[in-house]
Design an enzyme around this catalytic site. Structure first.
Site, mmCIF file in Angstrom:
data_model
loop_
_atom_site.group_PDB
_atom_site.id
_atom_site.type_symbol
_atom_site.label_atom_id
_atom_site.label_comp_id
_atom_site.label_asym_id
_atom_site.label_seq_id
_atom_site.Cartn_x
_atom_site.Cartn_y
_atom_site.Cartn_z
ATOM 1 N N ASP A 25 0.875 -1.166 0.000
ATOM 2 C CA ASP A 25 0.000 0.000 0.000
ATOM 3 C C ASP A 25 0.914 1.218 0.000
ATOM 4 O O ASP A 25 1.499 1.566 1.021
ATOM 5 C CB ASP A 25 -0.897 -0.030 1.247
ATOM 6 C CG ASP A 25 -1.767 1.222 1.370
ATOM 7 O OD1 ASP A 25 -1.667 2.108 0.504
ATOM 8 O OD2 ASP A 25 -2.532 1.301 2.344
ATOM 9 N N LYS A 87 2.909 11.414 -3.365
ATOM 10 C CA LYS A 87 1.900 10.715 -4.160
ATOM 11 C C LYS A 87 0.955 11.709 -4.832
ATOM 12 O O LYS A 87 0.423 11.438 -5.904
ATOM 13 C CB LYS A 87 1.126 9.771 -3.241
ATOM 14 C CG LYS A 87 0.109 8.887 -3.931
ATOM 15 C CD LYS A 87 -0.412 7.862 -2.952
ATOM 16 C CE LYS A 87 -1.562 7.039 -3.501
ATOM 17 N NZ LYS A 87 -2.041 6.076 -2.485
ATOM 18 N N GLU A 184 -7.164 0.594 -4.525
ATOM 19 C CA GLU A 184 -7.162 0.516 -3.060
ATOM 20 C C GLU A 184 -8.504 0.055 -2.478
ATOM 21 O O GLU A 184 -8.529 -0.859 -1.648
ATOM 22 C CB GLU A 184 -6.710 1.856 -2.472
ATOM 23 C CG GLU A 184 -5.209 2.046 -2.669
ATOM 24 C CD GLU A 184 -4.716 3.479 -2.514
ATOM 25 O OE1 GLU A 184 -5.479 4.330 -2.036
ATOM 26 O OE2 GLU A 184 -3.554 3.733 -2.867
ATOM 27 N N ASP A 206 -12.958 5.183 1.237
ATOM 28 C CA ASP A 206 -11.532 5.250 1.586
ATOM 29 C C ASP A 206 -11.053 6.694 1.549
ATOM 30 O O ASP A 206 -10.859 7.266 0.479
ATOM 31 C CB ASP A 206 -10.734 4.379 0.603
ATOM 32 C CG ASP A 206 -9.230 4.381 0.894
ATOM 33 O OD1 ASP A 206 -8.788 5.119 1.803
ATOM 34 O OD2 ASP A 206 -8.497 3.642 0.219
HETATM 35 N N1 ATP Z 1 -7.187 9.887 14.708
HETATM 36 C C1 ATP Z 1 -7.203 10.488 13.533
HETATM 37 N N2 ATP Z 1 -8.047 11.520 13.317
HETATM 38 C C2 ATP Z 1 -8.051 12.168 12.150
HETATM 39 N N3 ATP Z 1 -7.260 11.859 11.114
HETATM 40 C C3 ATP Z 1 -6.404 10.831 11.275
HETATM 41 C C4 ATP Z 1 -6.337 10.092 12.482
HETATM 42 N N4 ATP Z 1 -5.391 9.132 12.339
HETATM 43 C C5 ATP Z 1 -4.894 9.277 11.102
HETATM 44 N N5 ATP Z 1 -5.493 10.296 10.462
HETATM 45 C C6 ATP Z 1 -5.202 10.835 9.140
HETATM 46 O O1 ATP Z 1 -5.240 9.828 8.172
HETATM 47 C C7 ATP Z 1 -4.391 10.204 7.088
HETATM 48 C C8 ATP Z 1 -3.522 9.052 6.717
HETATM 49 O O2 ATP Z 1 -4.329 7.995 6.399
HETATM 50 P P1 ATP Z 1 -3.768 6.737 5.607
HETATM 51 O O3 ATP Z 1 -2.534 6.251 6.250
HETATM 52 O O4 ATP Z 1 -4.899 5.816 5.433
HETATM 53 O O5 ATP Z 1 -3.438 7.477 4.251
HETATM 54 P P2 ATP Z 1 -2.567 6.965 3.060
HETATM 55 O O6 ATP Z 1 -2.910 5.562 2.760
HETATM 56 O O7 ATP Z 1 -1.163 7.273 3.342
HETATM 57 O O8 ATP Z 1 -3.048 7.934 1.917
HETATM 58 P P3 ATP Z 1 -3.787 7.632 0.531
HETATM 59 O O9 ATP Z 1 -4.578 6.386 0.693
HETATM 60 O O10 ATP Z 1 -4.617 8.844 0.330
HETATM 61 O O11 ATP Z 1 -2.710 7.552 -0.452
HETATM 62 C C9 ATP Z 1 -3.575 11.392 7.565
HETATM 63 O O12 ATP Z 1 -4.088 12.568 6.997
HETATM 64 C C10 ATP Z 1 -3.785 11.363 9.062
HETATM 65 O O13 ATP Z 1 -3.684 12.635 9.632
HETATM 66 MG MG MG Z 2 -4.386 4.612 1.634
#
Ligand code: ATP
Ligand code: MG
Lengths: 622, 107
Positions: A25, A87, A184, A206
């Site tokens: 991922d 990204k 995803e 998502d």
């Molecule tokens: N407790 C929380 N409250 C609000 N937002 C949160 C919390 N925990 C994580 N996030 C937010 O979730 C986001 C990251 O999520 P995730 O790791 O699923 O994204 P990613 O997979 O890296 O991104 P994408 O799928 O868009 O490429 C960040 O913006 C983070 O601030």
């Molecule tokens: Mg993601």
């Protein structure tokens, strides 16, 4: 226990017909790698057991890189060289990039895809992503102790062709064999569906760090059929951070900040946002480089107010996906929540209200995509899962077409067509004696070419000169299982053919990729060093263990000075093992190996004597 | 302790060598890999290195590199049939545990 066959020298098969395959991922904020081990999907953590790896790469002078937590911890101190959320720049030009003015990076406009200037030179988002993928690959190869046969890499369902191609190129740069690019939300649905043995119509919602995807799927007896997908490739948790950041700037009446302060305040904004998932209020305090203190409190109420339209922005694509699938909200049996940003309570409420039911939160929203990708990788690598086979039917997110007269788009593959797919359409010349036709491939839902994304242009020449409308040109679109397009055109009466794989329009041609590969070979030396170190360590540990065992068993065969020498060299090797110097370990191991040579021979003689004791020479096949 | 072949294993090796038309004997070794740490290597020996340790068993030359020897000492190689499969089987007294499929092991 396995049975063995004799192999040609150097050709012994690796153990395990089980091929090592992983799901990755590659997230905006965090990346993960997972695999299926003995039938169970698991996320592979780092040495400290941390499952996530921040998608941050830091470039150091000279070209060395730090990835993940190491880079994250330097963000404030070195904002220009710690590249996060790249990204969002994949396959994107400078004008597509949001809030460039608040970004600490040095952007370089390049045809097709924006680039970033660092101390180690100008980097394309593809190269930066490749560093993240390399780090994950290393993590997987270390913990699985073998080379990877391939990887499934996830992309937002709403990624267009240029963004997908950029992702695939990054994987190529990282030396990964891409088994499939998987959407995803589809990966999440696979993990959710297989975990809960679900049947029926589901929505996967998502919201990650940088992208929003909504997919509607039908799950039935091992078939995962995506009915429709929609989203926003530039909407995610980052945007919520940004709103908080802007609010803080206003509230504290701050002038434009230097990069370092910008980065710090952005990080503080994110912390405050995340804290609100559990508390009604969060502090936002910081000390700026000017010496000024900021001391703010962000309340849930303020946060909801300033992010209201972002939450609202998720509902448009959700409606569209339902409409495309021909479904009403009542038809949906469950809404699976994926992505860290779905932890925000106001978002949970909005989704619950829209669907008229509580969303499903029983899988870890951070891991579910990687786990689904690992399951798919396991199937594609030919390691049949224990529960038998299952089938994935995915779709293309945006329509594909070509430009026709007047700058209008003629759609050839409509969005939400199941992939892989092949479609063709006939076109004709519009002038008498026309012998060439220029074909412009575009992607998007708009009617005007100028509003869609341009993917490629190519020419079909040598059309026989006929009256206008006389030639028959068949344009074929093939979309493969990764969602990537290739286009061909053929003049029907002559069989004249021209075809291309739609690729270079975002600015990275094959020669660019080659150059980057060459660059990365230069750093391959460091990678090689890390690998050599690991190998020498394993070898050294093995040798030390063997010698210790031999000394315990047959130490009596040694004269005291020999014993002293071996003990000394053994201690030297054991001292070298935890260090980082591969050559020192190797030298110590070689010295010990040499010193124990005659000991080994003596032990062997002893062994042979013991084994032969009691047998007469006549019985021996010597 | 030497590395040995059973009579059946030896005659299979000889048969394979004859069919192949070249080769001095059988090379056995171990290397790191697999889920339990180490895996066997079994190849035709076309050359013998000066550091190799040689054994002879039922007329078949068995060579082992010194690195692998500690892990193979006392091993007897057999040739058996299991259901539909025929092949060589390592009887290695050094093995503590092996993974489910037996393709890799730990000492
Ligand atoms: N407790 C929380 N409250 C609000 N937002 C949160 C919390 N925990 C994580 N996030 C937010 O979730 C986001 C990251 O999520 P995730 O790791 O699923 O994204 P990613 O997979 O890296 O991104 P994408 O799928 O868009 O490429 C960040 O913006 C983070 O601030
Ligand atoms: Mg993601």
């Amino acid at each position: 226990m396995a049975l063995f066959q004799i192999a040609e020298p150097g050709q012994s098969a690796a153990p395990h017909r089980h091929r090592l395959a992983v799901g990755i991922d590659l997230g905006t904020t965090n990346s993960l790698v997972a695999t299926v081990r003995s039938g169970i999907p698991t996320v592979l953590g780092d040495e400290q057991g941390r499952p996530l790896m921040p998608s941050i790469v830091r470039y150091l002078p000279g070209g060395a890189v730090e990835v993940g937590y190491a880079a994250q911890s330097r963000q404030v101190e070195d904002p220009k060289n710690c590249l996060a959320s790249v990204k969002r720049f994949m396959g994107r030009g400078l004008r597509d990039v949001a809030y460039i003015e608040n970004s600490p990076y040095d952007f370089v406009d390049a045809p097709g895809m924006v680039q970033l200037r660092t101390v180690a030179g100008v980097k394309s988002p593809v190269e930066v992503s490749a560093e993240i993928l390399k780090a994950l690959r290393r993590r997987a190869e270390l913990s699985l102790a073998g080379d990877l046969a391939g990887a499934v890499i996830t992309v937002p369902a709403y990624f267009d062709d240029a963004q997908r191609q950029a992702t695939k190129d990054a994987a190529r740069l990282a030396g990964l064999n891409v088994l499939r690019l998987l959407n995803e939300p589809t990966a999440a649905a696979v993990a959710y569906g297989l975990e809960n043995a679900s049947e029926g119509l589901y929505a996967v919602f998502d919201l990650g760090g940088g992208t929003f995807d909504i997919s509607i799927l039908r799950l039935s007896r091992g078939v995962f059929e995506v009915l429709a997908t929609s989203g926003d490739a530039a909407l995610g948790g980052d945007d919520f951070d940004h709103r908080v950041f802007c609010w803080a700037l206003e509230e504290a009446k701050l002038p434009p900040l230097p990069p370092r302060d910008t980065r710090m305040l952005q990080l503080k904004s994110r912390e405050a946002k995340e804290a609100l998932a559990l508390h009604g209020e969060a502090p936002l305090t910081a000390k700026l480089s000017s010496g000024e203190f900021i001391d703010l409190r962000l309340t849930t109420e303020t946060f909801c107010r300033i992010t209201q339209n972002l939450v609202h922005k998720t509902l448009g694509p959700t409606r569209k996906a339902l409409r495309d699938a021909g479904l009403a909200v009542e038809d949906i049996k469950g809404v699976v929540m994926v992505g860290g940003a779905t932890r925000m309570p106001q978002l949970q409420r909005a989704v619950a209200e829209f669907f008229g039911r509580d969303p499903l939160n029983n899988l870890d929203p951070d891991k579910v995509v990687a786990l689904g990708a690992a399951m798919q990788a396991n199937v594609l690598a030919g390691n049949q899962p224990e529960g038998g086979d299952w089938l994935l039917l995915d779709v293309i997110p945006l329509s594909l077409g070509i430009e026709t007269m007047g700058g209008l788009v003629e759609r050839i593959v409509p969005r939400n067509s199941t992939i892989p797919t092949a479609r063709a359409q006939e076109f004709t010349t519009f002038k008498d004696g026309q012998t060439a036709m220029s074909i412009h491939v575009v992607q998007g839902e708009r009617e005007l070419v100028s509003d869609c994304r341009s993917l490629a242009r190519f020419e079909l020449r040598g059309i026989p000169p006929l009256a206008a409308g006389g030639a028959r040109i068949r344009v074929g679109f093939q979309v493969d299982a990764d969602g990537l397009l290739s286009v061909s055109a053929r003049e029907q009466s002559t069989g004249l053919e021209s075809s291309i794989s739609v690729k270079p329009s975002y600015g990275l041609g094959d020669s660019d990729i080659e150059r980057m590969l060459r660059d990365s070979f230069e750093h391959a030396r460091e990678d090689m060093h890390a690998r050599a170190l690991r190998e020498h360590r394993v070898e050294g540990e093995r040798l030390a263990g063997a010698v210790r065992g031999a000394l315990a068993a047959d130490g009596g065969l040694l004269a005291p000075e020999e014993r002293g020498e071996i003990d000394r060299l053994l201690a030297a090797l054991e001292a070298a093992l935890p260090g980082d110097d591969a050559r020192a370990i190797k030298r110590a191991a070689e010295a010990l190996n040499r010193a124990t040579g005659s000991f080994a021979a003596r032990r062997m003689d002893e062994g042979v004597k013991r084994a032969l004791a009691g047998r007469s020479i006549a019985n021996l096949d010597l | 302790m030497p590395v040995t072949l059973t009579e059946k294993a030896a005659s299979h090796v000889q048969g394979s060598l004859a069919k192949r038309g070249k080769g001095l004997g059988l090379r056995l070794g171990v290397r790191t890999s697999g889920c339990s740490g180490m895996a066997y290597k079994m190849e035709f020996a076309d050359a013998i290195n000066p550091e190799d340790i040689q054994f002879e068993s039922h007329g078949v030359k068995v060579v082992v590199d010194p690195r692998s020897l500690p892990y193979l000492e006392g091993t007897e190689l057999d040739y058996t049939r299991e259901g539909l499969n025929e092949g060589f089987r390592f009887r290695n007294p050094n093995v503590k545990d092996e993974c489910g499929c037996g393709e890799s092991f730990n000492t």
